[in-house]
Write a protein that holds these residues in place. Structure first.
Motif, short mmCIF file in Angstrom:
data_model
loop_
_atom_site.label_atom_id
_atom_site.label_comp_id
_atom_site.label_asym_id
_atom_site.label_seq_id
_atom_site.Cartn_x
_atom_site.Cartn_y
_atom_site.Cartn_z
N GLU A 249 0.80 -1.22 0.00
CA GLU A 249 0.00 0.00 0.00
C GLU A 249 0.83 1.28 0.00
OE1 GLU A 249 -0.13 -1.56 4.34
OE2 GLU A 249 0.15 -2.32 2.30
N ARG A 250 2.11 1.18 0.36
CA ARG A 250 2.92 2.40 0.37
C ARG A 250 4.20 2.30 -0.45
NH1 ARG A 250 5.50 1.70 6.47
NH2 ARG A 250 7.31 0.46 5.80
N MET A 278 -6.95 -2.36 -0.13
CA MET A 278 -6.83 -1.30 -1.12
C MET A 278 -7.91 -1.49 -2.19
SD MET A 278 -2.75 -0.94 -1.94
CE MET A 278 -2.88 0.60 -2.87
N THR A 279 -8.49 -0.38 -2.63
CA THR A 279 -9.38 -0.45 -3.79
C THR A 279 -8.54 -0.51 -5.05
OG1 THR A 279 -9.49 1.95 -4.09
CG2 THR A 279 -11.07 0.95 -2.54
N GLN A 281 -8.70 1.53 -7.54
CA GLN A 281 -8.23 2.87 -7.85
C GLN A 281 -7.04 3.26 -6.98
OE1 GLN A 281 -9.30 4.55 -10.48
NE2 GLN A 281 -7.66 6.01 -10.05
N GLU A 282 -7.05 2.88 -5.73
CA GLU A 282 -5.91 3.17 -4.85
C GLU A 282 -4.67 2.44 -5.32
OE1 GLU A 282 -8.27 3.96 -0.60
OE2 GLU A 282 -7.63 1.94 -1.16
N PHE A 283 -4.85 1.20 -5.79
CA PHE A 283 -3.71 0.45 -6.30
C PHE A 283 -3.15 1.10 -7.56
CE2 PHE A 283 -2.14 -3.38 -8.78
CZ PHE A 283 -0.91 -3.42 -8.14
N GLN A 285 -3.26 4.24 -8.35
CA GLN A 285 -2.56 5.46 -7.94
C GLN A 285 -1.19 5.16 -7.34
OE1 GLN A 285 -5.37 7.36 -5.32
NE2 GLN A 285 -6.63 8.15 -7.00
N GLU A 286 -1.12 4.13 -6.50
CA GLU A 286 0.15 3.77 -5.87
C GLU A 286 1.14 3.22 -6.89
OE1 GLU A 286 3.37 2.77 -3.58
OE2 GLU A 286 1.75 4.20 -3.19
N ARG A 289 2.59 5.96 -9.33
CA ARG A 289 3.02 7.23 -8.73
C ARG A 289 4.28 7.79 -9.38
NH1 ARG A 289 4.55 8.03 -2.67
NH2 ARG A 289 3.74 5.93 -2.40
#
Length: 320
Positions: A249-250, A278-279, A281-283, A285-286, A289
């Motif tokens: 996630e990070r 994580m959704t 969309q969050e994945f 974005q990560e 990046r």
């Protein structure tokens, strides 16, 4: 590794002396829906997918006619056990526990004490019920392996990181690509070689690297060693030999950034994770990046036999 004759068609029959239970109906309905996916080219498949097939936390997979039932509960209902016993199959039971990961336990039917071959999309993979928590192939990546095979070509170089037993390497090599298989575990690298051999592919014509993916990606970049495709499928949490922690996630952007530095122009990256918190969309974005703004990112879907939780998130990333 020893091989056994595979049985392709999955069949079950209810008790003749009494009506089928609701559990029996749920299992048989789910299995019937998947029959079109089972043939001489594919005999390894998820047959029952928890809540998606009407029963939470219960999952059934077939590996060349041998069944693996997985549950999040430490107990199994009498109806589920009855269905499995009536099937006449070799059945092993795996309890899904992130804190205490054990080998599957023999439940019923003939025991399977040797490694055997199962097939997916015309390719052979060694399967074992005595080699830990995982049996040799992650079936939820079925469509992704087909895509890797489709996009790999003779003369291309494909890098498979966090490779486990090298299933993605087999898919790429079957298309004629030269593969590099990277994993921390020497036994898994040896297993990957056996999987290549099981498909008539000479392992000596491919490369195998033992160690940390981050270290190797940096080394490849320094050496100017590039690839036409790179597979990234890391664990959600890991720690390297220097104690540095990786969390999907990070930290996933670190992986995609390093992979991009080793990619041929116009190359692709398959980025996957099974993290549940994580959704999609969050994945996205990560993972993107630190990628170029003009990178093309296409979300991929789980195979149709997974109607339940869409936990596996996969991205097909192409760079200019």
């Amino acid at each position: 590794m020893a091989t056994l004759q595979a049985r392709h068609k999955v069949t079950t029959s209810p008790r003749k002396s009494e009506p089928a239970t609701t559990v029996h109906k749920l299992f048989t309905t789910a299995i019937d829906k998947r029959q079109h996916l089972l043939d001489e080219d594919t005999n390894a498949l998820r047959l029952f997918d928890g809540i998606g097939d009407g029963m939470p936390d219960v999952f059934l997979e077939t590996f060349a006619g041998r069944w693996l039932i997985a549950t999040r509960d430490s107990r199994m209902s009498r109806d589920v056990k009855d269905f499995l016993e009536e099937s006449g199959k070799t059945v092993y039971w795996k309890r899904l526990d992130d804190h205490q990961k054990e080998d599957p336990k023999h439940l019923c039917g003939p025991e399977q004490n040797e490694t055997f071959l199962a097939r997916e999309s015309g390719l052979n993979y060694h399967i074992s019920f005595q080699s830990g928590y995982s049996q040799g192939i992650f079936l939820d990546q079925r469509e992704n392996r087909k895509r890797v095979r489709e996009f790999s070509q003779p003369g291309q170089r494909i890098l498979n990181t966090f490779a486990y037993t090298g299933a993605f390497s087999v898919a790429a090599a079957a298309a004629g690509a030269t593969t590099t298989t990277l994993d921390l575990s020497q036994p898994y690298l040896d297993w990957a070689k056996d999987n290549l051999s099981a498909n008539g592919i000479d392992p000596s014509e491919h490369y195998f690297c033992k160690g940390d993916t981050f270290h190797w990606l940096k080394r490849f970049a320094r050496q100017g060693r590039t690839f036409h495709g790179i597979i990234l499928d890391p664990p959600t949490f890991s720690r390297d030999d220097k104690g540095k922690v990786f969390r999907v996630e990070r930290d996933y952007h670190r992986l995609t950034e390093l992979a991009a530095s080793c990619l041929e122009p116009g190359g692709w990256i398959l980025a996957s994770t099974n993290i549940r918190k994580m959704t999609l969309q969050e994945f996205i974005q990560e993972a993107s990046r630190r990628l170029p703004k003009n990178a093309q990112i296409t979300p991929l879907h789980m195979p149709e036999e997974y109607p339940g939780e869409q936990y596996l998130k996969s991205l097909w990333i192409t760079l200019p």
